[in-house]
Write an enzyme that holds these catalytic residues in place. Structure first.
Site: not given
Ligand SMILES: Cc1ncc(COP(=O)(O)O)c(C=O)c1O
Length: 290
Positions: A33, A143, A176
């Protein structure tokens, strides 16, 4: 205006939107996604999100449901038909629907779903976070819709009266947030965030754009892993993600971070990102997996 969803070529009322029970997204979380912010009618970091979507699909050998140009048209139509100007759009692609069987189905027809919800961007509310062990699979650079570890992490946070969970690897370093990249501000005022090389974390599109933007603003980013103990003593902490842009973390595991208020650099980072995302003349940053 009833809420809409897009499902495999059709715009349908959200309440009636459905995929088949044998969709592999439902059966196996066999899908990926993306979440794109729509700010003032303009998609923030659209290029980066589509770059990452294509890469996630490639890594899992799922076909793009349509060429990128067509997907961009559907995105725009979906936003227009939903009458949304400030929203987040979820794009989900699965390996399609087929009789339950782990191996890939012979026919490759991906499922494409889009949903949206309105969002007010630019608010900065200081949040509490806790740390929990990172129990996810090893390909966090993709993702995927397999998010149960994040679901458990977020609920653990909520159960403790917190908003967010920061995940910690086996060596004791923060990877994270449950759905966002984690940042701290060190004693010298530098930003510190974990490197994205390898597959330990998702390379955020927001993080990626901020790397370039901070360079221009002469804000130093140090890419290295940090521990929760270092974060407790940081001047500021925050997370970044397309959904929430910048979320200040003012308490971690019960330790007040800095003054316990939203920090000055956190505010600046949000302002920089919003200025970039809303400016139609601004060239969007490309995203690559390195
Ligand atoms: C595990 C994880 N890390 C980092 C992010 C941040 O990514 P982005 O800045 O592309 O939304 C997300 C966003 O959903 C995430 O699910």
């Amino acid at each position: 205006m009833p809420r809409l969803a897009y499902v495999n070529g059709r715009y349908v009322p959200h309440a009636q939107a459905a995929v088949h029970i044998e969709d592999r997204g439902f059966q196996f979380a066999d899908g990926v996604y993306e979440v794109v912010a729509l700010m003032n009618g303009r998609f923030a970091d659209e290029v980066g999100h589509l770059d990452r979507l294509e890469r996630s699909l490639r890594e899992l050998r799922i076909s793009m449901p349509m060429p990128r140009k067509a997907l961009q048209i559907v995105l725009r139509q979906f936003a227009r038909r939903s009458r949304l100007k400030n929203a987040v759009i979820y794009i989900q692609v699965t390996r399609g629907s087929s009789p339950r069987d782990f191996k890939f189905p012979p026919e490759r027809r991906s499922t494409l779903v889009m949903t949206a919800r309105p969002v007010t961007f630019g608010q900065l509310v200081g949040r509490k976070a806790i740390t929990v062990p990172d129990i996810r699979w090893k390909r966090r650079d993709i993702k995927t819709t397999a998010l149960v570890a994040q679901v458990l992490a977020k609920q653990a946070a909520v159960d403790k009266g917190a908003y967010e969970a920061w995940l910690v690897d086996d060596k004791g370093f923060v990877t994270e947030g449950s759905s966002a990249n984690a940042w701290i501000v060190d004693k010298s005022g530098n930003l510190v965030t974990r490197p994205t090389q390898g597959s330990m974390i998702l390379k955020g599109v927001t993080r990626n754009a901020l790397q370039a933007l901070c360079k221009k603003e002469k804000i130093k980013i140090i890419e290295r892993a940090f521990t929760p103990q270092e974060a407790y003593k940081a001047k500021e902490a925050f997370t970044t993600a397309a959904v929430s842009l910048v979320t200040p973390i003012v308490e971690l595991d019960g330790h007040k971070i800095g003054s316990g208020q939203v920090g000055a650099l956190t505010k600046k980072i949000l302002a920089i990102y919003i200025a970039y995302a809303k400016n139609p003349a601004q060239k969007q940053e490309r995203w690559d997996s390195r």
